[in-house]
Design a protein around this motif. Sequence first.
Motif, PDB file in Angstrom:
ATOM      1  N   ALA A 212     -28.829  -5.191   7.497  1.00 13.74           N
ATOM      2  CA  ALA A 212     -28.181  -4.074   6.795  1.00 13.74           C
ATOM      3  C   ALA A 212     -28.998  -2.799   6.966  1.00 13.74           C
ATOM      4  O   ALA A 212     -28.445  -1.701   6.984  1.00 13.74           O
ATOM      5  CB  ALA A 212     -28.030  -4.407   5.314  1.00 13.74           C
ATOM      6  N   THR A 213     -30.305  -2.945   7.112  1.00 10.78           N
ATOM      7  CA  THR A 213     -31.165  -1.791   7.352  1.00 10.78           C
ATOM      8  C   THR A 213     -30.732  -1.083   8.640  1.00 10.78           C
ATOM      9  O   THR A 213     -30.591   0.153   8.666  1.00 10.78           O
ATOM     10  CB  THR A 213     -32.641  -2.254   7.448  1.00 10.78           C
TER      11      THR A 213
ATOM     12  N   THR B  58     -32.547   0.736  -6.100  1.00 10.88           N
ATOM     13  CA  THR B  58     -32.014   0.069  -4.918  1.00 10.88           C
ATOM     14  C   THR B  58     -33.181  -0.415  -4.085  1.00 10.88           C
ATOM     15  O   THR B  58     -34.348  -0.102  -4.368  1.00 10.88           O
ATOM     16  CB  THR B  58     -31.122   1.016  -4.087  1.00 10.88           C
ATOM     17  N   PHE B  59     -32.863  -1.178  -3.039  1.00 10.88           N
ATOM     18  CA  PHE B  59     -33.889  -1.562  -2.079  1.00 10.88           C
ATOM     19  C   PHE B  59     -34.221  -0.333  -1.233  1.00 10.88           C
ATOM     20  O   PHE B  59     -33.351   0.511  -0.975  1.00 10.88           O
ATOM     21  CB  PHE B  59     -33.366  -2.708  -1.197  1.00 10.88           C
TER      22      PHE B  59
ATOM     23  N   SER C 117     -31.997   1.713   1.487  1.00  5.63           N
ATOM     24  CA  SER C 117     -30.888   2.640   1.212  1.00  5.63           C
ATOM     25  C   SER C 117     -31.302   4.091   1.404  1.00  5.63           C
ATOM     26  O   SER C 117     -30.456   4.945   1.675  1.00  5.63           O
ATOM     27  CB  SER C 117     -30.378   2.481  -0.230  1.00  5.63           C
TER      28      SER C 117
ATOM     29  N   VAL D 137     -24.734   2.556  -4.157  1.00  6.00           N
ATOM     30  CA  VAL D 137     -25.110   1.146  -3.980  1.00  6.00           C
ATOM     31  C   VAL D 137     -24.418   0.342  -5.082  1.00  6.00           C
ATOM     32  O   VAL D 137     -24.577   0.665  -6.266  1.00  6.00           O
ATOM     33  CB  VAL D 137     -26.642   0.973  -4.099  1.00  6.00           C
TER      34      VAL D 137
ATOM     35  N   SER E 182     -24.525  -4.191   0.178  1.00  2.00           N
ATOM     36  CA  SER E 182     -25.366  -5.363   0.485  1.00  2.00           C
ATOM     37  C   SER E 182     -25.235  -6.451  -0.571  1.00  2.00           C
ATOM     38  O   SER E 182     -25.478  -7.620  -0.292  1.00  2.00           O
ATOM     39  CB  SER E 182     -26.836  -4.937   0.587  1.00  2.00           C
ATOM     40  N   HIS E 183     -24.854  -6.056  -1.821  1.00  5.68           N
ATOM     41  CA  HIS E 183     -24.733  -7.036  -2.911  1.00  5.68           C
ATOM     42  C   HIS E 183     -23.273  -7.415  -3.168  1.00  5.68           C
ATOM     43  O   HIS E 183     -23.011  -8.107  -4.146  1.00  5.68           O
ATOM     44  CB  HIS E 183     -25.259  -6.426  -4.223  1.00  5.68           C
TER      45      HIS E 183
ATOM     46  N   LYS F   6     -28.497 -13.131  -0.068  1.00  9.00           N
ATOM     47  CA  LYS F   6     -27.255 -12.414  -0.348  1.00  9.00           C
ATOM     48  C   LYS F   6     -26.072 -13.404  -0.419  1.00  9.00           C
ATOM     49  O   LYS F   6     -26.280 -14.602  -0.446  1.00  9.00           O
ATOM     50  CB  LYS F   6     -27.039 -11.324   0.699  1.00  9.00           C
TER      51      LYS F   6
ATOM     52  N   TYR G  71     -34.634  -3.201  -9.144  1.00  4.17           N
ATOM     53  CA  TYR G  71     -35.696  -2.953  -8.194  1.00  4.17           C
ATOM     54  C   TYR G  71     -36.755  -2.063  -8.813  1.00  4.17           C
ATOM     55  O   TYR G  71     -36.474  -1.382  -9.797  1.00  4.17           O
ATOM     56  CB  TYR G  71     -35.126  -2.207  -6.972  1.00  4.17           C
TER      57      TYR G  71
END
Length: 385
Positions: A54-55, A79-80, A83, A131, A159-160, A188, A330
């Motif tokens: 996803a990155t 978020t991670f 993002s 997100v 992503s979630h 995930k 996060y």
Amino acid sequence: MIPYGRQDITQEDIDAVIEVLRSDFLTQGPKAPQFEAALARYCDATHAVAVNSATSALHIACLALGLGKGDWLWTTPVTFVASSNCALYCGAKVEFVDIDPRTYNLDPVALERKLIAAEAAGTLPKVVVPVHLCGEPCDMQAIHALSLRFGFKIIEDASHAVGGSYQGRKIGACQYSDITVFSFHPVKIITTAEGGLAMTNDADLAERMELFRSHGITRDPALMTHEADGGWYYQQIELGYNYRMTEIQAALGVSQMKRLDTFVARRHQIADRYDRLLASLPVTTPVRGQDGYSGLHLYVIRLNLDQINPTHAQVFERLRAAGIGVNLHYIPVHTQPYYQAMGFKVGDYPEAEAYYSEAISLPMFPNLDDALQDEVIAALTQALQ
Ligand SMILES: *Cc1c(COP(=O)(O)O)cnc(C)c1O
């Protein structure tokens, strides 16, 4: 240790991977296009671009939208890091918008306020990345309305949230965004080991993301500067990367897709049971069903610290010591040393920081049975004493 997230792998998944290993193509074969087609059909969108994470999907999404030096990308601090890092890869600048304390998602009211100020200052964002935290859909209709008024593009970081829906359409349909990104990391909702995908209804964006996925190289005569020199010919017309998804990953993805709806339904059963069992404890359970159906990647509780003796860290450590692999999603991105060095300060986003001081992610994965869930509840009840 009961982990906070875990993949579900069947014999059918294993057979699908082995079949690829015995086939002609380990990469750049028929499976990645098959996975793309399956997800596009599922989400009712027209173009899917599968990549190795996803990155990478966020990176090529930003590149396709033309994000570059001098531009701004805005996202949520909860978020991670991927993002917002995607903007930095493109030489663009990052700004955050605080969360709604009820949903934990980017707050459209805070967004509007910040956009009005940015318009006056001449620093409007080119891209905003909402997100869907824990899988709960953001208020996409409101964010989309602001995009029309202030002229920014939207990348949904979903992503979630694969398997979830918003206003009756699957997340990934892109009815309120330019591009939607999914992650298939093992924690995930469905997995390809490592893997991601960018969904869009815009053929030009899809074409550009395909270019950036594979070195900026094309074999399409229509995109070349002159006629092909011969049958071997290709041209590099952009600076791209090698972000391709392998056939092994894609085959696993195709196989996992068949159980996507079952996975999400099971996550809802587990969440409903958590809601019931936690109702009498001094914790705040997550809101769900804001105009949609959550993908439920995570189940995050907030500790009601004014009603308990132990600290947040003590509750967390006691749960870990009891064999419950809790986590925290996060650490607000603006408090990371790399972002602090860019000038962000603790105190910049009070709602995100308040969330961080109370949040704990409880185990949430399809194979979490009632007995394991009861263990989690018992350990939490103890830890809160
Ligand atoms: C997991 C995750 C990512 C990154 O996904 P990878 O596939 O591991 O690169 C990005 N954004 C969010 C919100 C995530 O949870």
